[in-house]
Design a protein around this motif. Sequence first.
Motif, PDB file in Angstrom:
ATOM      1  N   LEU A 181      74.825  14.691  61.099  1.00 14.52           N
ATOM      2  CA  LEU A 181      74.825  15.974  61.814  1.00 14.52           C
ATOM      3  C   LEU A 181      74.649  17.142  60.852  1.00 14.52           C
ATOM      4  O   LEU A 181      73.887  18.083  61.130  1.00 14.52           O
ATOM      5  N   ILE A 182      75.348  17.101  59.711  1.00 11.26           N
ATOM      6  CA  ILE A 182      75.231  18.177  58.722  1.00 11.26           C
ATOM      7  C   ILE A 182      73.822  18.226  58.142  1.00 11.26           C
ATOM      8  O   ILE A 182      73.228  19.305  57.986  1.00 11.26           O
ATOM      9  N   ALA A 183      73.258  17.043  57.814  1.00 15.38           N
ATOM     10  CA  ALA A 183      71.902  16.989  57.255  1.00 15.38           C
ATOM     11  C   ALA A 183      70.880  17.525  58.247  1.00 15.38           C
ATOM     12  O   ALA A 183      69.953  18.255  57.871  1.00 15.38           O
ATOM     13  N   THR A 184      71.051  17.191  59.516  1.00 12.39           N
ATOM     14  CA  THR A 184      70.132  17.696  60.545  1.00 12.39           C
ATOM     15  C   THR A 184      70.236  19.214  60.669  1.00 12.39           C
ATOM     16  O   THR A 184      69.211  19.917  60.759  1.00 12.39           O
ATOM     17  N   ALA A 185      71.469  19.719  60.677  1.00 13.66           N
ATOM     18  CA  ALA A 185      71.672  21.169  60.824  1.00 13.66           C
ATOM     19  C   ALA A 185      71.080  21.941  59.651  1.00 13.66           C
ATOM     20  O   ALA A 185      70.472  23.008  59.835  1.00 13.66           O
ATOM     21  N   TRP A 203      62.799  21.627  56.561  1.00 16.45           N
ATOM     22  CA  TRP A 203      62.092  20.787  55.593  1.00 16.45           C
ATOM     23  C   TRP A 203      61.650  19.465  56.208  1.00 16.45           C
ATOM     24  O   TRP A 203      60.609  18.930  55.828  1.00 16.45           O
ATOM     25  N   PHE A 204      62.456  18.935  57.109  1.00 11.51           N
ATOM     26  CA  PHE A 204      62.171  17.633  57.697  1.00 11.51           C
ATOM     27  C   PHE A 204      62.286  17.710  59.212  1.00 11.51           C
ATOM     28  O   PHE A 204      63.074  18.504  59.734  1.00 11.51           O
ATOM     29  N   PRO A 205      61.532  16.888  59.943  1.00  9.90           N
ATOM     30  CA  PRO A 205      61.706  16.808  61.401  1.00  9.90           C
ATOM     31  C   PRO A 205      63.086  16.248  61.725  1.00  9.90           C
ATOM     32  O   PRO A 205      63.696  15.551  60.924  1.00  9.90           O
ATOM     33  N   SER A 206      63.557  16.549  62.917  1.00  8.50           N
ATOM     34  CA  SER A 206      64.916  16.152  63.293  1.00  8.50           C
ATOM     35  C   SER A 206      64.979  14.899  64.155  1.00  8.50           C
ATOM     36  O   SER A 206      66.066  14.348  64.358  1.00  8.50           O
ATOM     37  N   SER A 207      63.852  14.434  64.665  1.00  9.11           N
ATOM     38  CA  SER A 207      63.923  13.293  65.572  1.00  9.11           C
ATOM     39  C   SER A 207      62.598  12.553  65.624  1.00  9.11           C
ATOM     40  O   SER A 207      61.531  13.115  65.326  1.00  9.11           O
ATOM     41  N   GLY A 208      62.694  11.286  66.025  1.00  8.54           N
ATOM     42  CA  GLY A 208      61.501  10.476  66.251  1.00  8.54           C
ATOM     43  C   GLY A 208      60.874   9.950  64.979  1.00  8.54           C
ATOM     44  O   GLY A 208      61.244  10.314  63.863  1.00  8.54           O
ATOM     45  N   ARG A 209      59.885   9.083  65.172  1.00 10.01           N
ATOM     46  CA  ARG A 209      59.144   8.519  64.041  1.00 10.01           C
ATOM     47  C   ARG A 209      57.881   9.297  63.746  1.00 10.01           C
ATOM     48  O   ARG A 209      57.332   9.215  62.634  1.00 10.01           O
ATOM     49  N   LEU A 210      57.391  10.054  64.743  1.00  9.23           N
ATOM     50  CA  LEU A 210      56.206  10.897  64.583  1.00  9.23           C
ATOM     51  C   LEU A 210      56.416  12.169  65.388  1.00  9.23           C
ATOM     52  O   LEU A 210      57.343  12.271  66.200  1.00  9.23           O
TER      53      LEU A 210
END
Length: 337
Positions: A151-155, A163-170
């Motif tokens: 959760l912290i990394a996503t936030a 920097w990075f997408p939050s969900s899914g493979r694509l």
Amino acid sequence: MALFIAKRLGAALLLVIGTVLVAFLLTAVLPGDAATARLGERAAADPAIVAAMRESMGLDRPLYEQFAIYLGNLFQGDLGQSVQTSRAVLTDLQLFGPASAELALTATIIAVVVGGGLGIIAALRANRPIDNVLRAVSLGGVSVPIFWLALIATAIFSTQLRWFPSSGRLDAGAIPPPRVTGFYTIDSLLAGNLPLFAEAVGHLILPAIVLSAPMVGLLMRFTRASVLDVLGQEYIRAAEAKGLSGPSVVFGHVLRGALVPVITVVGTAFASLLAGTVLVEQIFAWPGIGSYAYRAASTLDLSAIVGVTIFVALIYILVNLATDILYGIIDPRIRRA
């Protein structure tokens, strides 16, 4: 070596049969009725329909007959049909398994490189400031709850920094590469689609780093302890007395002696990562075995539950078999034990 491998294969086969029996018996005593779960709320209110469904599923037969039928179907590759997807469970495992495997394998590679490397540095600088810092880091990696870290990394890295997408493979709307291995990174490279490869890697990095955090801490501690133990052996002091350089001693003698316990940790951790990705997959909306198992448990999808259980057990058995064979290759004394 052939006899050594044959013994391990025989033990693995017995473990598979025992696992299937235990998984089947556990689902038999679970509360709820698989027939009513498959029918739905309105149809389940009619006893005649429920009885017909139980007969079609073989649930009206004695338990030993149900197990014999299930075992016979299992040897033919039939794990039953999933209620939630209306597909064969084996087909679902083939669809969702590669996503979890890609995530777990990437996390394992990160953990081996980072955790193993830092563990070696900590051992070579034992009881110095850098060793104390690395030990504190390893303790934090093992102690931090993975769902909190996710959760912290996503936030931070997805919502704030982007920097990075939050969900899914694509990305949403992206077309997956032609299926060869089920690993989007590999399949996109095989298709020669470098933009899609970069997109798949971008989606993979953050959940893989989060998943690898506990393993990094664990591997760092085991590598440090194993390397310190080997550094105290007489043959290491003899190699140093011969005037061999530090890197030659470390890479030529120390690491080979320290590999056996580390391989155990890596093998077990990889199987655990592949089997225990439920929280990470739920948070990052990763369509893998963990998410599939969660939905199966929520809907009392017994065929899917048993299928996932057998799949996870097979992973553990195969990883332990591979670990035993590597033991025999690295240390010939184990083959004679």
